[in-house]
Design an enzyme around this catalytic site. Structure first.
Site, PDB file in Angstrom:
ATOM      1  N   THR A   2     -11.622  -6.760 -25.878  1.00  0.00           N
ATOM      2  CA  THR A   2     -12.934  -6.741 -25.211  1.00  0.00           C
ATOM      3  C   THR A   2     -13.823  -7.899 -25.647  1.00  0.00           C
ATOM      4  OG1 THR A   2     -12.875  -4.345 -25.012  1.00  0.00           O
ATOM      5  CG2 THR A   2     -15.043  -5.350 -24.944  1.00  0.00           C
ATOM      6  N   ASP A   6      -5.126  -7.417 -23.439  1.00  0.00           N
ATOM      7  CA  ASP A   6      -5.774  -6.162 -23.813  1.00  0.00           C
ATOM      8  C   ASP A   6      -4.837  -5.566 -24.862  1.00  0.00           C
ATOM      9  OD1 ASP A   6      -7.539  -3.648 -22.189  1.00  0.00           O
ATOM     10  OD2 ASP A   6      -6.108  -3.194 -23.777  1.00  0.00           O
TER      11      ASP A   6
END
Ligand code: ASP
Length: 337
Positions: A13, A56
């Site tokens: 993130t 991710d």
């Protein structure tokens, strides 16, 4: 001489941007400097390298742990510390894996990330990255460990767990206090640090992924237990037991585990509780496990247990007895002894 820190960027993130549908995707490292311009003129030198694919962290794999470790190993002598920018979802697994890969580590490797992307005004990423870099480069204390820095705390990596998907304080270390706390000052708890090694760095690069985690629940039946324990070629299984290491005493369960052990599967007992330890034979409900050869893993986290098992099986493929012995001991401060 000016200290130097190497950033290893893996994704997560912290470096993500929103697409037109509002979903978050990893983006290139240059954006990090745009979002934290202070990094360009701090008192220590910063260089950075990026994984071949930024991800991710839900897509993290053992081969990427090797890629991260090799980037650090290649640059080990040229830097005073390393900061790995990583997604929070599997950060505790990567921190645990790296801790077992690096033997005789004498410099800090600090993983950090954020719950909100750096580009967002309220992002927690700026503080996390700046604090991680400060700690990795400080002259006040050299931490010879793989750590996670998150929301004011520096945790031992293989003691950490992601416990919150919403709050900025996303991590906890239930069985060991944090190694440092950041307020107006950074207070280091040096008595908790692992000792500085006297021997040369060694990096373990083999993982055996023929392992499984079996989480117990009231109602679990022979089909599910059998499906896991009879997985073809299974080498090791972590059973997530209740409380201080307890499991059903029913005959079908104990015989299924015993049959697996007879076939050479290593079985490790780790508690489902966040805090506290497995204590084999404290209750009658763990006596059978002990009798048939299940290994008690003390107060290890599940993340540390499974990565340690994969790393030891990868390192000693022909010596299960040695793997078992190492699993019951603390190698990098992951178990309270
Ligand atoms: N899904 C993200 C990841 O682990 C979450 C985060 O970075 O906080 O990569």
């Amino acid at each position: 001489m000016k200290k130097k820190v190497l950033i290893v960027y893996t994704g997560g993130t912290i470096g993500m941007v929103q697409d037109d549908n509002g979903s978050l995707h990893p983006f290139a490292l240059d954006r990090i400097y745009d979002a934290v311009p202070q990094l360009k003129n701090c008192s220590y030198g910063i260089d950075s390298v990026t994984l071949d694919n930024i991800i991710d962290s839900s897509n993290m794999t053992p081969s990427m742990w090797v890629e991260i470790a090799e980037k650090i190993e290649r640059n080990y002598d040229d830097y005073d510390g390393f900061v790995v920018l990583h997604g929070t979802d599997t950060m505790a697994y990567t921190a645990s894996a790296l801790s077992f890969m690096f033997k005789n580590l004498s410099k800090p490797i600090i993983l950090t990330g954020s719950q909100l992307p750096l580009g967002m005004l309220r992002s927690d990423g700026r503080e996390n990255i700046i604090c991680a870099l400060e700690i990795a480069s400080t002259r006040l204390a050299v931490i010879p460990e793989v750590c996670i820095f998150f929301e004011s705390h520096l945790y031992r990596g293989n003691r950490s767990t992601k416990m919150n998907a919403e709050n900025f304080d996303a991590f906890a270390s239930y069985n060991l206090p944090s190694l440092a706390r950041v307020g107006i000052n950074i207070s280091f708890r040096e008595h908790l640090f692992l000792p500085m090694p006297t021997e040369k760095l060694q990096v373990r690069k083999h993982f055996d992924t023929r392992v499984a985690i079996l989480k117990l629940f009231p109602g679990i039946g022979p089909e599910v237990v059998g499906a896991v324990l009879n997985t073809p070629d299974l080498q090791g299984v972590v059973i997530e037991t209740y409380g201080s290491g307890n499991a059903p005493t029913e005959e079908w369960f104990i015989s299924a585990v015993e049959a697996a052990i007879r076939r050479g599967v290593i079985v490790l007992n780790v508690t489902q509780c966040k805090a506290g330890a497995v204590k084999m034979r404290q209750y009658a409900a763990s006596c059978d496990l002990d009798r048939i050869g299940v290994i008690g893993a003390g107060d290890i986290t599940i993340e540390a247990a499974i990565t340690k098992m994969m790393c030891l099986l990868g390192q000693y493929p022909d010596d299960k007895e040695h793997v078992k012995q190492r699993l019951s001991q603390s190698l990098r401060g992951e178990i309270t002894e």
